[in-house]
Design an enzyme around this catalytic site. Structure first.
Site: not given
Ligand code: MTE
Ligand code: HPA
Ligand code: MOS
Length: 764
Positions: A233, A237, A315, A347, A716
């Site tokens: 979530f 990162e 952002r 997120r 997100e």
């Molecule tokens: N969904 C689950 N089940 N677990 C997670 O940790 N992270 C969220 C979202 N959905 C998350 C989630 C966040 S913060 C992001 S940025 C995106 O998933 C990252 O994955 P994606 O880029 O494949 O969507």
């Molecule tokens: N989103 C999420 N994570 C990030 C970003 C962004 O735009 N830039 C750097 N890390």
């Molecule tokens: Mo999602 S906050 O960009 O890991």
């Protein structure tokens, strides 16, 4: 390049679901340790701000089973883990800046002796007065970087015009704990050449780079491997890195494997969260609700070090007008340094806070105009080819479409009529409702991060192994990526394996974040698969003595003009191997035509935007302050969905996480900077009782060329629908009190709702 791509996407269940429900999925702490493994624990600061006068570890070292205790002075390389700004030591050296800040790493035979030893470390700190809110920090000049301002038109001129209705106000938006089920942790194993680290991280490369820096090594000496996370979530990162560094440091020092897994208490106390924001705004419109100008100042609580805060702040500036077009805007934002754990990605990445403030401003503006809030929202929605404050022109806008579809598809007007009737008939129960439109930009705001690599290996038995930089954290990215070779080669799932994410196989990875993981890594995979497909069909055309243009794959066979031939996939692959044709390919993808110039704060930073609209209905009990969330409906823009089940899961999960942030999850700190809501008995997260009693959802489908297999990112955006539940509650309060507070504070816990209802005179 071969243009042929199966349009029929193979849809599958999440490939992890069986492992999850049978308990066979492996997390860091499930890995069976090597027999000589040692364990590590961390001594953290008991105060929020102060000078370290002395640390004496002599008594702690006498405890049976303790091998060593590492301090800042034991770090062979740089004691520095800051990614954006170099302002964060791995281990505190002379000062501490937040409660929970790591000071020492204890290494021992088991966790018991470590706990005992931690309590025997003699730590003397000269306490200083901490800062715990961003506005105070700002007033004291504690900022990370100079403020940034995004502008469009001229707000000052506009606000000075006559006949406009002006509203001023403030917001105080609470943070949020990630509460990933798997706590932070890493397992580091010394190797003949360097070190191998299994980490629960969204950013394997950041872990690799930082371990190298802390050890004084080069990146090629550090191999980081990730199977999956039990949730990230955003909380992993940047903030998985320190724990992996500590494990690596200890492993190199002892020349033995070292495992470091945080318990929940240390994890909640020491790690950063979603940023609290304070904001002041003014907004003006014509009497019929056309917004003319909006000025806003954001104070972000960055915590004690930069971490990702400047990027999160950026952002906020990209999303401060949410899904609206406002011709004159000025938004300034500043990261303020407090003595709380460094806040981090979560997120939405600052977008939600920016959107909350414009929703608050519109709510109060509509109240003053005596217009329904949704009328003002609807009038100002973004339209095709509108210009966003940061210079990007929006295309394929789905604001009005999602709004109108929501109303007609779910009969919302009838609902509003019955809500109004209910409120006329009831004095001690009130209903409230709100619409929440969203517009969220897809791409890392830092353009350089929008790149990804993939390695597609076809073994000579016809099975396929795929490596990318994508980290699976529950969002289903491995499933989406598996669908790529399934679609391109028309293979069943049992021929495909998604390998672990490994920095030796795939280098220089961007974090799995920004909802872009599947788009970036999936597209890299698609490119590699297409190259292999072209090569294989070329070879098949020689074998079959048929023009290549007529050939394709279908269900494990080569087809000729859509007719199955005698040449099977397995046979083709084995013959290709015998003929010394390469069965391995790297794909590289960089999002085309995105750019941003921060010197003028203009550009085209996003590949595309995701849109949608939700509707929320609540009932409050005016006597008790309790409430129920009766109904939520969502119309969400998915591009051309490549996996409806996963999209549905992300939509519902994001929505509920957003509702939790807005209504239940309250982070409380004492004046000394102690986190009071530090366990699940004091920090309430959503459960089955907090989800909407009725939830109706619908996908808007329209192929997105920049998305994977024409789908749109969904990780997100749905979180921000949760903001609608807050404003539905505020609407219900307004039904009873007839007024809105000047300062809109979140979350709307039952306690806060009660004070808004009955103590508003004593409230700001
Ligand atoms: N969904 C689950 N089940 N677990 C997670 O940790 N992270 C969220 C979202 N959905 C998350 C989630 C966040 S913060 C992001 S940025 C995106 O998933 C990252 O994955 P994606 O880029 O494949 O969507
Ligand atoms: N989103 C999420 N994570 C990030 C970003 C962004 O735009 N830039 C750097 N890390
Ligand atoms: Mo999602 S906050 O960009 O890991």
């Amino acid at each position: 390049m071969l243009e042929k791509l199966k349009t029929k996407i193979k849809e599958i269940k999440n490939i992890d679901s069986t492992g999850h429900v049978t308990g066979r999925s492996m997390y860091v702490d499930d890995i069976i340790e090597r027999a000589d493994t040692l364990f590590a624990g961390v001594l953290t600061s008991p105060v929020s701000k102060g000078k370290i006068v002395q640390i004496n570890v002599d008594k702690a070292l006498e405890i049976d089973g303790i091998n060593c205790i590492l301090l800042a002075t034991d770090i062979p390389g740089e004691n520095q883990i800051g990614g954006i700004l170099p302002d964060e030591p791995l281990l505190a050296e002379n000062e501490v800046h937040y409660m929970g800040q790591p000071i020492a790493v204890l290494v021992g035979e088991d966790e018991n002796c470590i706990h005992k030893a931690i309590s025997l470390i003699d730590l003397e700190i000269e306490k200083e007065i901490p800062i715990t809110d961003p506005k105070t920090a700002f007033q004291k000049g504690k900022i990370l970087l100079p403020p940034r301002t995004f502008r469009l038109g001229n707000t000052e001129e506009e606000f000075s015009k006559k006949d406009l209705v002006i509203v001023e106000g403030s917001c105080d938006i609470g943070g949020q704990e990630h509460l990933y089920l798997e706590t932070q942790g890493a397992y580091a194993i010394p190797k003949e050449k360097g070190i191998y680290v299994i980490s629960s991280t969204q950013s394997p490369t950041a872990v690799q780079r930082t371990i190298a820096k802390v050890l004084g090594w080069s990146m090629h000496q550090v191999e980081v491997d990730v199977t999956r996370l039990g949730g990230g979530f955003g909380g992993k990162e940047d903030q998985a890195t320190p724990w992996a560094c500590m494990a690596a440091l200890a492993a190199v020092r002892m020349n033995k494997p070292v495992k470091l897994i945080l318990d929940r208490y240390v994890d909640i106390r020491s790690t950063g969260k979603r940023h609290r924001y304070m904001a002041d705004y003014r907004i003006c419109s014509t009497k019929d609700g056309m917004i003319q100008a909006y000025e806003v100042m954001f104070y972000q609580d960055a915590g004690a070090a930069a971490d990702l805060s400047p990027a999160v702040l950026e952002r906020t500036l990209f999303h401060f007008t949410n899904a609206y077009f406002i011709p004159n805007v000025t938004a300034t934002a500043v990261s303020c340094k407090t003595n709380l754990p460094p806040n981090t990605a979560f997120r939405g990445f600052g977008g939600p806070q920016g959107m909350f403030v414009i929703e608050a401003a519109i709510t109060r503006l509509a109240d003053k105009l005596k217009l329904p809030r949704e009328e003002v929202q609807k009038k100002n929605l973004l339209k095709e080819n509108d210009l966003l404050p940061y210079g990007q022109i929006v295309r394929n806008v789905k604001t009005n479409l999602s709004w109108d579809t929501l109303i007609t598809n779910f009969d919302i007007n009838k609902r509003i009529a019955s809500i109004n009737k209910f409120n006329e008939e009831n004095k001690l129960k009130k209903k409230g409702y709100a619409f929440m439109p969203i517009c969220f930009g897809i791409s890392f705001t830092k353009t350089s991060l929008n790149q990804a690599s993939s390695l597609v290996n076809i073994y000579y038995d016809g099975s396929v192994g795929i490596s990318t930089g994508a980290v699976e954290m529950g969002q289903g990215v491995n499933t989406r990526i598996a669908q790529v070779p399934m679609t391109v080669f028309s293979l069943p799932l049992n021929k495909i394996k998604i390998e672990t994410t490994n920095t030796t196989r795939i280098i220089n990875t961007s974090p799995s974040a920004a909802s872009s993981t599947a788009d970036l890594n999936g597209k890299a995979t698609e490119l590699a698969c297409m190259t292999l497909k072209e090569r294989l069909l070329q070879f098949a055309s020689e074998l079959l003595e048929t023009p290549m243009e007529q050939l394709d794959f279908e269900d494990l066979y080569v087809t000729n003009n859509n007719q199955k031939t005698s040449l099977s996939w397995d046979e083709l692959i084995s013959k290709a191997y015998e003929n010394r044709i390469s069965l391995s390919e790297k794909g590289f993808y960089a999002t085309p035509s995105i750019h941003f110039d921060s010197s003028i704060e203009k550009g085209h930073p996003f590949a595309y935007h995701v849109y949608g609209t939700s509707f929320h209905e609540v009932t409050i009990d005016v006597v008790k302050g309790t409430y129920s969330l009766d109904y939520v409906a969502v119309v969400h823009d998915v591009g051309k969905s490549m996996n409806k089940l996963i999209d549905q899961g992300q939509l519902e999960g994001g929505l509920v996480q957003g509702i939790g942030w807005m209504t239940l999850e309250e982070l409380r700190y004492s004046d000394e900077g102690r986190l009071l809501s530090n366990s699940l008995s004091t920090y309430k997260v959503p459960d089955i009782y907090s989800i909407p009693k009725v939830l109706e959802t619908m996908f808007l489908e329209d192929p997105e060329p920049h998305g994977l297999l024409k789908s749109k990112a969904i990780g997100e955006p749905p979180l921000m629908y949760g903001i609608g539940t807050y404003f539905a509650l505020l609407n219900a309060i307004n039904q009873y009190t007839g007024k809105l507070p000047n300062t809109i504070i979140s979350p709307m816990t039952p306690e806060r709702l009660f004070t808004f209802l009955h103590l508003s005179r004593h409230h700001p």
